[in-house]
Design a protein around this motif. Structure first.
Motif, short mmCIF file in Angstrom:
data_model
loop_
_atom_site.label_atom_id
_atom_site.label_comp_id
_atom_site.label_asym_id
_atom_site.label_seq_id
_atom_site.Cartn_x
_atom_site.Cartn_y
_atom_site.Cartn_z
N GLY A 152 -0.03 5.43 7.71
CA GLY A 152 0.66 6.00 6.56
C GLY A 152 1.95 6.70 6.96
N LEU A 153 2.07 7.05 8.25
CA LEU A 153 3.30 7.69 8.72
C LEU A 153 4.52 6.79 8.52
CD1 LEU A 153 2.12 9.29 12.09
CD2 LEU A 153 2.64 10.48 9.96
N ASN A 154 4.30 5.48 8.48
CA ASN A 154 5.42 4.56 8.27
C ASN A 154 6.15 4.85 6.96
OD1 ASN A 154 4.98 3.11 10.63
ND2 ASN A 154 3.57 1.69 9.65
N LEU A 155 5.46 5.42 5.99
CA LEU A 155 6.06 5.70 4.69
C LEU A 155 7.00 6.90 4.74
CD1 LEU A 155 2.87 5.22 2.47
CD2 LEU A 155 4.65 3.54 3.01
N LEU A 156 6.96 7.66 5.83
CA LEU A 156 7.82 8.83 5.97
C LEU A 156 9.02 8.57 6.86
CD1 LEU A 156 5.22 11.73 6.41
CD2 LEU A 156 6.54 11.16 4.38
N GLY A 170 11.87 1.04 -5.70
CA GLY A 170 11.49 0.81 -4.31
C GLY A 170 10.78 2.02 -3.72
N ILE A 171 10.20 1.82 -2.54
CA ILE A 171 9.48 2.91 -1.88
C ILE A 171 10.40 4.09 -1.61
CG2 ILE A 171 8.22 3.59 0.20
CD1 ILE A 171 6.59 1.82 -1.58
N ALA A 172 11.61 3.82 -1.12
CA ALA A 172 12.55 4.91 -0.82
C ALA A 172 12.88 5.72 -2.07
CB ALA A 172 13.82 4.33 -0.19
N GLU A 173 13.05 5.03 -3.19
CA GLU A 173 13.37 5.72 -4.44
C GLU A 173 12.20 6.56 -4.93
OE1 GLU A 173 14.92 4.69 -8.98
OE2 GLU A 173 14.71 3.08 -7.50
N ILE A 178 3.20 6.66 -6.41
CA ILE A 178 3.05 6.59 -7.87
C ILE A 178 2.12 7.69 -8.37
CG2 ILE A 178 2.07 5.21 -9.74
CD1 ILE A 178 3.14 2.72 -8.30
N LEU A 179 0.99 7.87 -7.69
CA LEU A 179 0.06 8.93 -8.08
C LEU A 179 0.69 10.31 -7.92
CD1 LEU A 179 -3.17 7.47 -6.44
CD2 LEU A 179 -2.77 7.74 -8.89
N TRP A 194 0.81 -1.21 0.00
CA TRP A 194 0.00 0.00 0.00
C TRP A 194 0.85 1.27 0.00
CZ3 TRP A 194 -4.84 1.01 -1.16
CH2 TRP A 194 -5.76 -0.03 -1.14
N GLY A 195 2.17 1.12 0.08
CA GLY A 195 3.03 2.30 -0.01
C GLY A 195 3.20 2.79 -1.43
#
Length: 205
Positions: free
Chosen positions: A79-83, A148-151, A59-60, A53-54
């Motif tokens: 969603g804070l985990n993505l930061l 990847g998510i970080a990229e 992408i959007l 879900w990250g």
């Protein structure tokens, strides 16, 4: 010989007719110029913090930014985990997610094409199954050449995407500002919602 009043009436009539001809053209031109100068805006709320879900919010966001849009990305609850600086905690679980395909990212083509329908009872009962599913997803991402998510997150920041951490969620989970990457703003829903109201597109993922 026309009287002065008749001449004045004819002039007014001609002016009205000319205005009726020009006004729609000018309005149309003004609207076109306004539309051309308008910068579309996207307000996006990211509420989930798993590996799979990250991807949707980043992408959007990066796609909209590449199109020249102004993007505000609001991270709330998980969603804070993505930061966070450390993304190693991002996992994926097929448990309770029947839409998720379970395919092996290794072996011959016929083996990788197999659909593994694993019952929830086995997924929940086998220790380490979530870790296994996460490793398989990570390998699939690498095999397909997906960023990847970080990229993706770094690309979003470089593209000018404004990332906002929900202050209430930060306080709720006991995070500190140092837990997150640089370039993140902190604000509450009361600050973000007016921006979402004015945005051309508002999404919740």
């Amino acid at each position: 010989m026309k009287t002065e009043a008749e001449i004045e009436a004819l002039i007014r009539q001609r002016v009205d007719e000319r205005l009726a001809e020009l006004l729609p053209q000018r309005i149309e031109a003004a609207l076109a110029a306004r539309a051309q100068s308008h910068v579309p805006t996207l307000a996006l709320i990211a509420s989930k913090g798993t590996l799979d879900w990250g991807y949707p919010p980043f992408i959007l966001a990066t796609t909209a930014a590449a199109l020249g849009w102004q993007v505000k990305l609001f991270f709330t609850f998980y969603g804070l985990n993505l930061l966070k600086k450390d993304l190693t905690d991002l996992k994926v679980s097929p448990l309770g997610n029947p839409a998720m395909p379970m395919k092996m990212p290794f072996g011959p083509d016929w083996f990788q094409a197999l659909q593994w329908n694993i019952p929830n009872l086995i997924q929940a009962g086998i220790p380490g199954f979530e870790t296994l599913a996460t490793k398989l997803m990570q390998q699939t991402i690498r095999n397909k050449g997906v960023a990847g998510i970080a990229e993706l997150r770094e690309l979003a920041l470089e593209a000018g995407v404004e990332m906002i951490a929900c202050q209430m969620s930060v306080d709720l989970f006991g995070y500190a500002a140092d837990d997150f990457i640089n370039g993140v703003d902190f604000a509450g829903a009361a600050t973000f919602l007016p921006e979402a109201q004015k945005a051309d597109v508002s999404l919740f993922v």
